[in-house]
Design an enzyme around this catalytic site. Structure first.
Site, mmCIF file in Angstrom:
data_model
loop_
_atom_site.group_PDB
_atom_site.id
_atom_site.type_symbol
_atom_site.label_atom_id
_atom_site.label_comp_id
_atom_site.label_asym_id
_atom_site.label_seq_id
_atom_site.Cartn_x
_atom_site.Cartn_y
_atom_site.Cartn_z
ATOM 1 N N ASP A 1 3.113 0.918 3.594
ATOM 2 C CA ASP A 1 2.468 0.738 4.995
ATOM 3 C C ASP A 1 2.671 -0.978 5.120
ATOM 4 O OD1 ASP A 1 0.959 -0.028 6.914
ATOM 5 O OD2 ASP A 1 -0.871 1.308 6.436
ATOM 6 N N ASP B 1 0.756 -1.122 -0.016
ATOM 7 C CA ASP B 1 -0.072 0.154 0.082
ATOM 8 C C ASP B 1 0.829 1.202 0.014
ATOM 9 O OD1 ASP B 1 -2.046 1.700 0.372
ATOM 10 O OD2 ASP B 1 -2.336 1.548 2.540
ATOM 11 N N ASP C 1 0.560 4.811 0.175
ATOM 12 C CA ASP C 1 -0.366 6.030 0.233
ATOM 13 C C ASP C 1 0.011 7.157 0.211
ATOM 14 O OD1 ASP C 1 -2.480 7.532 1.305
ATOM 15 O OD2 ASP C 1 -3.140 5.939 2.868
#
Lengths: 422, 316
Positions: free
Chosen positions: B267, B94, B96
Site C-alpha cells: 500500500d 504494508d 495486506d
C-alpha cells in the site's frame, strides 16, 4: 593553466570557497555592471562559453553572477516555476561541461575531490569491479557500458574514450536523494548492489551536475521564502536581472517540471493543511489573521503568481480581474461565512479589508484599475502562522520541506505535472 | 480463525496475555519519541497525540483501556504529543493479504484466509531481500499485522527520505516499471524479472484481457505459458518471436500490465506517509482476533504464534 584553489567554486556554488567569495562581495546594488550582465548571459551560454578561465577574478564573477541570478529569480518568480527550472537546468549544463572539460585536461582528481564533498564515492577496480563484496558479472559490465554508449549516441569508441564508459565508481544511492526527490533520476535506472549505484565515469559527472542543478532550484526556493518574510521591495538590480532572465525562458510548454504550470485555475487539491483548515472556517480569535492575512494573500498569489517581472500589484500579472471575482473572492467569502461567528456578518467592514489586502484599496466592487491603491500583502511564512494562529498549523509530511504555504502549493502542483497530472 | 473478538476477550487479552517484552526493541528504545494512537471502541483511531515516557505508562494504558486497536507512529518527534518537530521516520511497507493484486484464494473482498496470509508472507520476504541486497539496508524488521505483514526499516540512511524518494523505493522493490534492459544479472533488471515471473505465474485471463483484446491471442498466451515464463525469466523479450501468435507488442503490453499489478504489492500510501501510525506489535487485532507480533524470521513464521490465548482455549 594551473587550477587555483578557489576554482572549486566554479563547480559548486554552495562550496565553502564560493560562500567565502559571496560573503566578501559588495551589496548587489554596488556590483560591477559586467557581473550584472553575466547573471543574465550565463543562461544563454553555448557549451564553449561555459568554460571558465581559472583566474581569481573570473571565479569571483562566476560566483557573484550565480547568486545574483538566483536572488533575481526569487524576486520575480516563484518555486517550481519555468524560470527556476530553466536556471536549474542551465546550472546543471554548466557544471557538466566544466567537469568534462577538466577531465579532458587531466584534472580527474580535482573533480573527484569536489564531488566527494557532497556524495560518498567508492572507486572500483575496473578490471574486476566488486561492490559491497559482490563481483559485478562481466556481462553486466558490457551492458552498463553499452547502455551509456547508446545514451550518448556513440557508435565507435577509441582507447581514450572507452574507459569513460566502463563502470569505475559507486555512490551510495541515499546520497542521491536530492535528484531522486526532484525526479531528475529514476531509481529503476540505477544498477544497485548492496546500496551502491554502479556508475561509469560519465554517469558520475552527469549525476554530480544533476545534484548541483537540483540544489540550485532548492536554493532559489529558500531565497523566495526568505523574501516573503520581508516587506521591503527587492533591489532594482534584482528585478531588472529577473525580468531579463524571464524573457529568455522558452515560452512553449514542455513536458517536464514546472514548464506548463504557470498561473491557471486554483487547484484546491494542492492546498496545504493550514489553508484547508481556514477554508472550513475558524473561531473568533483567529478570524482576522486566517481570512484576511493568510487566506486572502495565499489565494491571490497562488492564482496570480509573478511572471518574470517585479510584482507589486495584481495588474502586474493580469489584465483580467474576473478570476479574482469569480474564483478567489467566493472562496474567501465562503470561508468567512463558515467562521464562528460568521466573519462578515459580525464585522462587515472586513469585506473591504480583504480587497484592501489584495492591493485594491478600500472597495467592495474591485476593478483592475484599482490595483496598487493599497499594498498587496504577501503570504505569511509558516513560522508566522505558527505564532499567530497555532491551531492552523497541522503539518503533513509535505510541509517538512517548505517554509511558506505558497511553496507547498507550487511544489504539489509541479509534482502533479511531473507525474502526468493535468 | 479470523473472527472479531468481544470486549471481554480484549480485556482478558490485555490483562492476562499482553506483555511489554513483546514490544520490539526498535519501538521500546524510541518509546518517548513516538505518537501513540488508539481506537478505543471500534469507531476508528480517534484517540491520538498520546506520548508515553516509560513502558509502564503504556502498559497501564493498555491494561486499563483494553483498546480495540493500538498504534504507534513510524515517525519520531521531539514533541510526539503535539506531532511536532519531526525528527525522522522508519521506511515502512504494508503488505495486506486482503489487497494483494493477485490472490491465490477465493476470499471475498476485504477478507483474509491462511492462503493469502501465506502469499503476503512470501511477498514480504521477496521485498525485504531487495531492500537488503540491492538497497543495502540494515535493521529490516517484520511484523505480522493480523491481515498481512509490515516491513519496518529502522536504518538511519533512509529515515530522512521524503515522499518522492520513498515512492521511488516502492517502484524499485515491487518491480513497478518495465526496464529498458531486462537481461542484467544484478540490479533492477533482476528484480523486475523475478517479480514479473512470479506475477505471470499467478495471472488469470481477466487480468490479461484488460490489455490484450484479441481472445485468440489471450488463449495463445495461456497455452504457451511455460515458454513465455521462460522468456520473462531470461529477460530476452525479443525471443517472443519464437512463440507463434504472440508478438513483441503483446509482450510489452503484458509486461506493462504485470508492472502495474506489482505496484499494488504494497500500500503505497502507507510508505510515503512519514507521519503514519501503524498497528503496535504486541497488540491485539480485534477485527481478526490475532496478535500483531514481531516476526524474527519470515521463513519460520507460523500463524499459530499469533493466535491469542482466548482463541486457543476454545474461543474460536
Amino acid at each position: 593553466m594551473a587550477l587555483i584553489p578557489g576554482y572549486r567554486a566554479a563547480l559548486d556554488p554552495f562550496s565553502k570557497e564560493a560562500k567565502e567569495i559571496a560573503e566578501a562581495a559588495p551589496s548587489f546594488d554596488k556590483i560591477p555592471r559586467d557581473v550584472v550582465d553575466l547573471a543574465v548571459t550565463r543562461l544563454k551560454w553555448s557549451d564553449r562559453e561555459r568554460a571558465l578561465n581559472p583566474s581569481p577574478e573570473a571565479v569571483n564573477s562566476e560566483v557573484l553572477s550565480f547568486y545574483l541570478m538566483s536572488q533575481a529569480l526569487a524576486s520575480v518568480s516563484y518555486p517550481y516555476s519555468r524560470e527556476v527550472h530553466f536556471a536549474g537546468q542551465s546550472m546543471k549544463n554548466t557544471v557538466r561541461y566544466r567537469i568534462y572539460d577538466l577531465f579532458k585536461k587531466g584534472e580527474e582528481k580535482f573533480c573527484l575531490e569536489t564531488i566527494a564533498r557532497i556524495v560518498k564515492i567508492n572507486e572500483l577496480d575496473v578490471a574486476k569491479p566488486r561492490v559491497a563484496g559482490v563481483e559485478i558479472p562481466q556481462q553486466d559490465i558490457f551492458k552498463i557500458r553499452d547502455k551509456r554508449l547508446q545514451k550518448d549516441g556513440v557508435v565507435e569508441v577509441d582507447s581514450w574514450l572507452l574507459p569513460q564508459y566502463l563502470p569505475k565508481y559507486a555512490v551510495h544511492w541515499t546520497g542521491l536523494s536530492p535528484i531522486l526527490r526532484h525526479g531528475r533520476l529514476d531509481m529503476t535506472d540505477m544498477y544497485l548492489v548492496g546500496g551502491w549505484a554502479v556508475l561509469t565515469t560519465r554517469d558520475l559527472w552527469d549525476i554530480y551536475a544533476e545534484l548541483i542543478g537540483a540544489k540550485t532550484e532548492e536554493y532559489i526556493q529558500s531565497v523566495y521564502e526568505r523574501m516573503l518574510e520581508t516587506s521591503a521591495p527587492p533591489l532594482p538590480v534584482l528585478t531588472e536581472v529577473g525580468g531579463r532572465i524571464s524573457s529568455l525562458v522558452p515560452k512553449a510548454p514542455e513536458s517536464r517540471g514546472g514548464f506548463s504550470m504557470q498561473g491557471g485555475k486554483l487547484r484546491p487539491e494542492f492546498f496545504p493543511p493550514c489553508i484547508n483548515l481556514v477554508l472550513g472556517g475558524v473561531g473568533s480569535g483567529m478570524r482576522n489573521f486566517a481570512i484576511v492575512m493568510l487566506l486572502t494573500s495565499f489565494l491571490t498569489y497562488a492564482r496570480f503568481p509573478p511572471r518574470g517581472r517585479l510584482v507589486t500589484k495584481i495588474s502586474d500579472t493580469t489584465d483580467d480581474i474576473s478570476p479574482l471575482k469569480e474564483e478567489v473572492a467566493p472562496l474567501i467569502f465562503e470561508a468567512a461565512d463558515k467562521c464562528n461567528p460568521p466573519f462578515f456578518r459580525d464585522q462587515p467592514q472586513e469585506k473591504t479589508n480583504v480587497y484592501y489586502h489584495m492591493g485594491l484599496g478600500m472597495t467592495t466592487e474591485p476593478k483592475i484599475g484599482d490595483s496598487g491603491r493599497s499594498k498587496w500583502y504577501r503570504c505569511p511564512n509558516c513560522t508566522k502562522v505558527q505564532i499567530s494562529a497555532p491551531p492552523l498549523c497541522r503539518p503533513d509530511e509535505f510541509c517538512r520541506s517548505i517554509k511558506n504555504p505558497l511553496t507547498y502549493y507550487f511544489r504539489k502542483k509541479s509534482e502533479s505535472y511531473k507525474n502526468g497530472g493535468s | 480463525m479470523f473472527r472479531k473478538s468481544t470486549a471481554e476477550e480484549r480485556i482478558r487479552f490485555y490483562r492476562e496475555e499482553w506483555n511489554r517484552r513483546d514490544v520490539p526493541d526498535f519501538i521500546m528504545h524510541t518509546l518517548s519519541l513516538r505518537e501513540f494512537g488508539f481506537d478505543l471502541d471500534g469507531s476508528g483511531p480517534n484517540c491520538r497525540y498520546n506520548q508515553f515516557m516509560m513502558a509502564e505508562q503504556l502498559e497501564d494504558f493498555l491494561k486499563n483501556k483494553a483498546p480495540y486497536s493500538a498504534y504507534a507512529s513510524v515517525a519520531l518527534y521531539e514533541k510526539p504529543s503535539k506531532r511536532e518537530d519531526w525528527l525522522k521516520a522508519e521506511l515502512v511497507f504494508d503488505i495486506d493479504a486482503k489487497d494483494l493484486p493477485l490472490k491465490p484464494c477465493k476470499c471475498s473482498a476485504g477478507e483474509v484466509c491462511e492462503k493469502c496470509i501465506e502469499e503476503a508472507r512470501v511477498v514480504a520476504a521477496g521485498l525485504a531481500d531487495t531492500l537488503k541486497n540491492d538497497l543495502g539496508l540494515r535493521n529490516v524488521n517484520f511484523v505480522y499485522s493480523g491481515r498481512g505483514f509490515h516491513i519496518r526499516v529502522f536504518d538511519d540512511s533512509v529515515m530522512q527520505l521524503g515522499q518522492s524518494e520513498r515512492s521511488q523505493v516502492i517502484n524499485y522493490i515491487t518491480g513497478a516499471t518495465v526496464p529498458p534492459q531486462m537481461t542484467m544479472n544484478l540490479g533492477y533488471s533482476r528484480v523486475f524479472r523475478e517479480r514479473a515471473a512470479r506475477a505471470f505465474e499467478r495471472l488469470d485471463e481477466s487480468k490479461v484481457t484488460e490489455v490484450v483484446k484479441s481472445k485468440r491471442v489471450v488463449q495463445k498466451i495461456f497455452s504457451e505459458r511455460e515458454k513465455i515464463l521462460g522468456i520473462i525469466k531470461s529477460g530476452r523479450i525479443e525471443d517472443i518471436s519464437n512463440v507463434e501468435g504472440v508478438g513483441l507488442e503483446t509482450m510489452k503490453k503484458l509486461l506493462g500490465q504485470i508492472a502495474k499489478l506489482n505496484s499494488g504489492l504494497t500500500d503505497g500510501k502507507v510508505t510515503v506517509d512519514t507521519k503514519r501510525i501503524l498497528r503496535l506489535p504486541s497488540s491485539l487485532h480485534t477485527g481478526v482476533s490475532m496478535k500483531c507480533i514481531l516476526v524474527r524470521s519470515l521463513d519460520s513464521f507460523k500463524l499459530e504464534d499469533a493466535v491469542p490465548k482466548f482463541m486457543r482455549e476454545g474461543g474460536a
